[in-house]
Design an enzyme around this catalytic site. Structure first.
Site, mmCIF file in Angstrom:
data_model
loop_
_atom_site.group_PDB
_atom_site.id
_atom_site.type_symbol
_atom_site.label_atom_id
_atom_site.label_comp_id
_atom_site.label_asym_id
_atom_site.label_seq_id
_atom_site.Cartn_x
_atom_site.Cartn_y
_atom_site.Cartn_z
ATOM 1 N N HIS A 187 23.944 56.855 41.899
ATOM 2 C CA HIS A 187 23.785 57.811 43.013
ATOM 3 C C HIS A 187 22.747 58.890 42.685
ATOM 4 O O HIS A 187 22.775 59.978 43.271
ATOM 5 C CB HIS A 187 25.101 58.550 43.332
ATOM 6 C CG HIS A 187 26.195 57.712 43.911
ATOM 7 N ND1 HIS A 187 27.515 57.904 43.596
ATOM 8 C CD2 HIS A 187 26.167 56.701 44.815
ATOM 9 C CE1 HIS A 187 28.275 57.038 44.254
ATOM 10 N NE2 HIS A 187 27.466 56.294 45.004
ATOM 11 N N ARG A 248 37.700 51.284 43.738
ATOM 12 C CA ARG A 248 37.562 51.318 42.272
ATOM 13 C C ARG A 248 38.534 52.327 41.682
ATOM 14 O O ARG A 248 38.750 53.398 42.241
ATOM 15 C CB ARG A 248 36.133 51.718 41.869
ATOM 16 C CG ARG A 248 35.085 50.730 42.302
ATOM 17 C CD ARG A 248 33.731 51.089 41.697
ATOM 18 N NE ARG A 248 32.669 50.381 42.381
ATOM 19 C CZ ARG A 248 31.653 50.975 42.988
ATOM 20 N NH1 ARG A 248 31.514 52.282 42.972
ATOM 21 N NH2 ARG A 248 30.737 50.257 43.591
#
Ligand code: ADP
Length: 418
Positions: A187, A248
């Site tokens: 990211h 996740r």
């Protein structure tokens, strides 16, 4: 200039046409002219979607077996007089490619020369699912548009400034030397963009400030940014580490893995799938990986949805505290990503009780800040909290402009060891 931004996955290609240049970037006036995707590449019912602001969404179906045919289809549609917006493909002056992993090789975006492409290939061992797909998109686009510059923008590059004490794992050093096993973080384009934009909104010079950026989408990560440089981030060797995410697990005791393999007779593949696809908000709540659904179920009294929500916020709070310590006190905390931009509940729960570190939330401003940008703290708050919508495609387009103008920031080489 009109830039084609490509995000190529194994069975899909997402694209945008973005009009930008140095002047538009400075005025925060880049324009997204078209967005869309081709999905189900390799199947008989591949679908193309094209959205042009102000027009109704266009869809089409064909059998598309590989990336080159997918990108040709995109370009044909973009120049179609009825459904498209370009007069001809020559209007596209450059292509920006999202590349997931740049390893220790790339600390900023680069022009994709043959040498660079070879180095990206060598990083595939670190991201075997992503880099080969990103490169498939590049080879296809380069074959179709060979005369325009192609630029690679890496998810990992921005975090290459982390010091060794933040990026090394506490395992035998030989694994770092042999396999480059370390924290990379992801990211990066988003953390870089929202930290830049937050300072622009506040009238601050980013190189003078300490920031904590929280990217909360389906995948979630934080970054600690000191004087413009990432000094730590919560995702690690892979995007599995750190916060609780949609599917996740985030951080967990690594000893759980061999224990489960023994007790449940699970294979490594099954464990990997469980941690990446069946955990997080989805695994804990049993409702959904989508925060909106979790919030709805929680409001109806679903206890597992409630605990999943509280776990999400609690982990985030702990990481903010950890990064506040790492930075010696931040000047601002920034929320972005689908959850960070749109969920006042998550921001409220996460920041509750953080007045001790100088955060005074303005509850009304927070409640009203949905999908917009701006401050959500009181004027007296020592630490500012902002919401800044991210836009990774825009960052890629802007990096194309920066690279072509020789303006890509260069970083000090990261600390390495022999
Ligand atoms: P991606 O990581 O795939 O780019 P996004 O940044 O779009 O994902 O974020 C997706 C997440 O944002 C989902 O969990 C979704 O539920 C959440 N989200 C979007 N809108 C809202 C909302 N109004 N309230 C709470 N969560 C939201």
């Amino acid at each position: 200039m009109k830039i084609l931004v490509l995000n190529s996955g194994s069975s899909s290609v997402k694209f945008q046409i973005i009009e930008t240049d140095l002047k538009r970037m400075k005025a925060h006036q880049d324009t997204m002219l078209a967005t869309g995707l081709v999905e189900k590449i390799g199947l008989s019912d591949s679908r193309l979607v094209l959205k042009i602001p102000g027009k109704s969404t266009y869809q089409d179906y064909h059998e598309i077996l590989e990336h080159r045919a997918a990108i040709e289809w995109v370009l044909r549609t973009l120049v179609d007089p009825e459904h498209g917006l370009l007069k001809n493909v020559e209007e596209i002056e450059a292509v920006g490619h999202r590349v997931v992993h740049g390893g220790e090789e790339f600390a900023s975006s680069v022009l994709m020369t043959p040498d660079v492409v070879e180095m990206i290939e060598s990083c595939s061992v670190l991201a075997p699912l992503h880099n080969p797909a990103n490169l498939r998109g590049y080879h296809a686009a380069h074959a179709i548009l060979p005369d325009v510059p192609h630029v690679a923008v890496f998810d990992t590059a921005y975090h290459q400034t982390m010091p060794a004490h933040a990026y090394l794992y506490g395992i035998p050093f030989q694994f770092y030397k042999k396999h480059h096993l370390r924290r990379y973080g992801f990211h990066g384009t988003s953390h870089r963009f929202v930290s830049f934009r937050a300072c622009q909104i506040l009238g601050w010079k980013r190189p003078e400030k300490k920031l904590i950026t929280c990217h909360l989408g389906n995948g979630c990560s934080l970054a600690a940014i000191d004087h413009g440089k990432s000094i730590d981030t919560s995702m690690g060797f892979t995007p599995l580490e750190g916060l609780l995410m949609g599917t996740r697990s985030g951080d967990l005791d690594p000893a759980i893995i061999p224990w489960l393999m023994a007790m449940e007779e699970m294979t490594l593949h099954q464990i990997n799938t469980m941690l990446n696809k069946h955990s997080g908000l989805y695994g804990v709540s049993g409702v959904s990986s989508d925060m909106r659904e979790v919030l709805k179920a929680r409001a109806k009294g679903n206890q597992r949805a409630d605990v999943a929500f509280r776990m999400f916020c609690y982990r985030l709070k702990k990481y903010i505290g950890a990064y506040a310590a790492a930075l010696g006190g931040p000047d601002a905390v920034i929320f972005t990503g689908g959850i960070g931009e749109n969920s006042p509940e998550v921001r409220e729960w996460t920041l509750e009780g953080m007045e001790y570190m100088g955060i005074e939330l303005d509850h009304e401003k927070n409640a009203a800040m949905v999908g917009d940008e701006g401050e959500i703290t009181t004027p007296d708050s020592k630490v500012k909290v902002l919401v800044v919508p991210t836009n990774e495609e825009k960052v890629i387009a802007r990096d194309v402009v920066r690279v072509l103008n020789g303006l890509m920031p260069t970083f000090d080489p990261p600390e390495t060891f022999d």
